[in-house]
Motif scaffolding. Structure first.
Motif, PDB file in Angstrom:
ATOM      1  N   ILE A  68      45.321  82.448 128.116  1.00  0.00           N
ATOM      2  CA  ILE A  68      44.371  83.459 128.569  1.00  0.00           C
ATOM      3  C   ILE A  68      43.399  83.748 127.432  1.00  0.00           C
ATOM      4  O   ILE A  68      43.800  83.941 126.282  1.00  0.00           O
ATOM      5  N   ARG A  69      42.113  83.765 127.740  1.00  0.00           N
ATOM      6  CA  ARG A  69      41.099  84.078 126.741  1.00  0.00           C
ATOM      7  C   ARG A  69      40.791  85.575 126.762  1.00  0.00           C
ATOM      8  O   ARG A  69      40.533  86.151 127.816  1.00  0.00           O
ATOM      9  N   ILE A  70      40.834  86.186 125.586  1.00  0.00           N
ATOM     10  CA  ILE A  70      40.601  87.623 125.431  1.00  0.00           C
ATOM     11  C   ILE A  70      39.176  87.821 124.911  1.00  0.00           C
ATOM     12  O   ILE A  70      38.851  87.409 123.790  1.00  0.00           O
ATOM     13  N   SER A  71      38.341  88.452 125.720  1.00  0.00           N
ATOM     14  CA  SER A  71      36.924  88.586 125.377  1.00  0.00           C
ATOM     15  C   SER A  71      36.503  90.025 125.095  1.00  0.00           C
ATOM     16  O   SER A  71      35.332  90.277 124.806  1.00  0.00           O
ATOM     17  N   GLN A  72      37.453  90.963 125.176  1.00  0.00           N
ATOM     18  CA  GLN A  72      37.087  92.362 124.985  1.00  0.00           C
ATOM     19  C   GLN A  72      38.243  93.132 124.354  1.00  0.00           C
ATOM     20  O   GLN A  72      39.422  92.830 124.587  1.00  0.00           O
ATOM     21  N   ALA A  73      37.906  94.110 123.548  1.00  0.00           N
ATOM     22  CA  ALA A  73      38.896  95.043 123.014  1.00  0.00           C
ATOM     23  C   ALA A  73      38.491  96.449 123.436  1.00  0.00           C
ATOM     24  O   ALA A  73      37.302  96.800 123.428  1.00  0.00           O
ATOM     25  N   ARG A  74      39.482  97.240 123.820  1.00  0.00           N
ATOM     26  CA  ARG A  74      39.240  98.639 124.182  1.00  0.00           C
ATOM     27  C   ARG A  74      40.184  99.518 123.374  1.00  0.00           C
ATOM     28  O   ARG A  74      41.376  99.244 123.289  1.00  0.00           O
ATOM     29  N   ILE A  75      39.624 100.568 122.792  1.00  0.00           N
ATOM     30  CA  ILE A  75      40.417 101.521 122.022  1.00  0.00           C
ATOM     31  C   ILE A  75      40.391 102.859 122.749  1.00  0.00           C
ATOM     32  O   ILE A  75      39.327 103.428 122.994  1.00  0.00           O
ATOM     33  N   PHE A  76      41.576 103.352 123.114  1.00  0.00           N
ATOM     34  CA  PHE A  76      41.730 104.624 123.812  1.00  0.00           C
ATOM     35  C   PHE A  76      42.176 105.661 122.784  1.00  0.00           C
ATOM     36  O   PHE A  76      43.284 105.598 122.266  1.00  0.00           O
ATOM     37  N   LEU A  77      41.297 106.608 122.502  1.00  0.00           N
ATOM     38  CA  LEU A  77      41.584 107.573 121.450  1.00  0.00           C
ATOM     39  C   LEU A  77      40.805 108.858 121.695  1.00  0.00           C
ATOM     40  O   LEU A  77      39.591 108.814 121.936  1.00  0.00           O
TER      41      LEU A  77
END
Length: 362
Positions: A68-77
């Motif tokens: 699986i290719r990971i194209s985004q990062a999300r930070i929940f804070l």
């Protein structure tokens, strides 16, 4: 007399062994455990190391082509969601499968690879006499890739010291992935990373859930999920597929790539903040770098001492900045809410800045 003995069969050790063997060296690879096994790991291979992994396994290996290719990062804070693109995309590869594939590739390359052998003592500054649970071996050079908690690390000051006790927890779950994204849920006392991953033995849509948390905050995954409202709601839809594995304590220190004339790679050299997701990549790169630095020594063009010094210099130039930058960013994200609020506002308002911070950890 082997040219090189590599201690530890994880990504750093196998990367070193494959690289040295293919260059014509006689290489012994020793692993104290047995493959395959689950380990606490983000199972994230950044684009910067996919080329190296393709060289080690072969560009058409299914772990690479099917990942699986990971194209985004999300930070929940703090009620905010910071989004940043990952370009080029990273790959999500289960550590259970990756370790087994690299071990097999090392054997196919001609490395003498032995499992369930514990290294007890190393004597000398080159050549070396290695005492193990299976007898003694002689070798011209040694790469220590045995991880953070090897008994071999005592000569380099152990694993450092830290007042806060950090735990690492990891398990796989069945559940919706919410897209090709690695999601980081920060809370007071730690964070939880969630990313999609393919498991060989199941057809379910799977998630790798990996946590770093202070021991006084939580010691189990259910306790961690309660620390963040969005994570608590999301995890309510999950079904656990694998047993929880753990490691502790997690201790951070400046990387130490040498122990005398022994080259250290992977976590044996330094433990990077897990949230940046580059642990596997740094292990692969440091293992290959250590082996490549020894080529001239194997050919008799320079001494082991000079080769070791060259490795330290290249490590400091190419890899050490990742440790320092990731540590600073993690510390900033775990500041008290009132102190980190202005920074979060800026990061949310200026996506290019968030992208720059990601690039500093690669």
């Amino acid at each position: 007399m082997y040219d090189l003995t590599v201690i530890g069969g994880g990504p750093a050790g196998t990367s070193a062994a494959i690289t040295a063997t293919r260059a014509g060296g006689s290489v012994l690879l020793l692993e104290r455990s047995r493959f395959p096994r689950h380990k606490v790991c983000g199972e994230f291979v950044s684009a910067e190391s996919l080329g190296l992994l393709s060289t080690l396994l072969g560009a058409t290996h299914r772990l690479i082509t099917d990942a699986i290719r990971i194209s985004q990062a999300r930070i929940f804070l703090d009620g905010r969601v910071l989004r940043t693109s990952i370009a080029p995309s990273a790959a999500s590869i289960a550590r259970f499968d990756l370790d087994a594939a690299l071990w097999k590739s090392a054997i196919q390359s001609g490395t003498v690879a032995e499992e369930q052998i514990t290294v007890q003592k190393i004597v000398g500054q080159g050549p070396f006499l290695i005492t193990t649970s299976a007898g003694e071996f002689e070798t011209r050079a040694v790469i220590n890739a045995a991880g953070r908690w090897s008994n071999l690390n005592s000569a380099t000051g152990g694993n450092g010291s830290q007042s806060d006790k950090w735990l690492g927890l990891k398990a796989h779950f069945a559940g919706p992935s919410h897209g090709a994204s690695v999601d980081l849920y920060f809370f007071d006392g730690g964070y939880c990373g969630v990313s999609p991953v393919k498991l060989r033995d199941t057809s379910d849509e799977c998630l790798n859930v990996c946590v770093m948390v202070r021991a006084e905050v939580a010691s189990t995954l259910p306790e961690v999920f309660l620390q963040h409202r969005a994570l608590r709601e999301r995890s309510g839809k999950w079904r656990q597929l694998t047993e929880t594995v753990s490691t502790s304590p997690l201790i951070f220190r400046e990387p130490q790539p040498l122990d005398g004339n022994i080259l250290c790679a992977g976590d044996a050299a330094g433990f990077v903040d897990p949230f940046v997701g580059d642990g596997i990549s740094l292990a692969l790169r440091s293992g290959a770098l250590a082996a490549e630095t020894l080529f001239s020594f194997f050919r008799g063009e320079l001494s082991l001492e000079v080769g070791a010094a060259q490795y330290r210099h290249r490590y400091e130039q190419q890899l050490a900045p990742v440790f320092r930058n990731s540590s600073r960013i993690r510390q900033a994200l775990l500041l008290p809410k009132a102190l980190r609020a202005p920074a979060l506002f800026v990061l949310q308002s200026v996506p290019a800045l968030a992208q720059h911070l990601v690039s500093m950890t690669r």
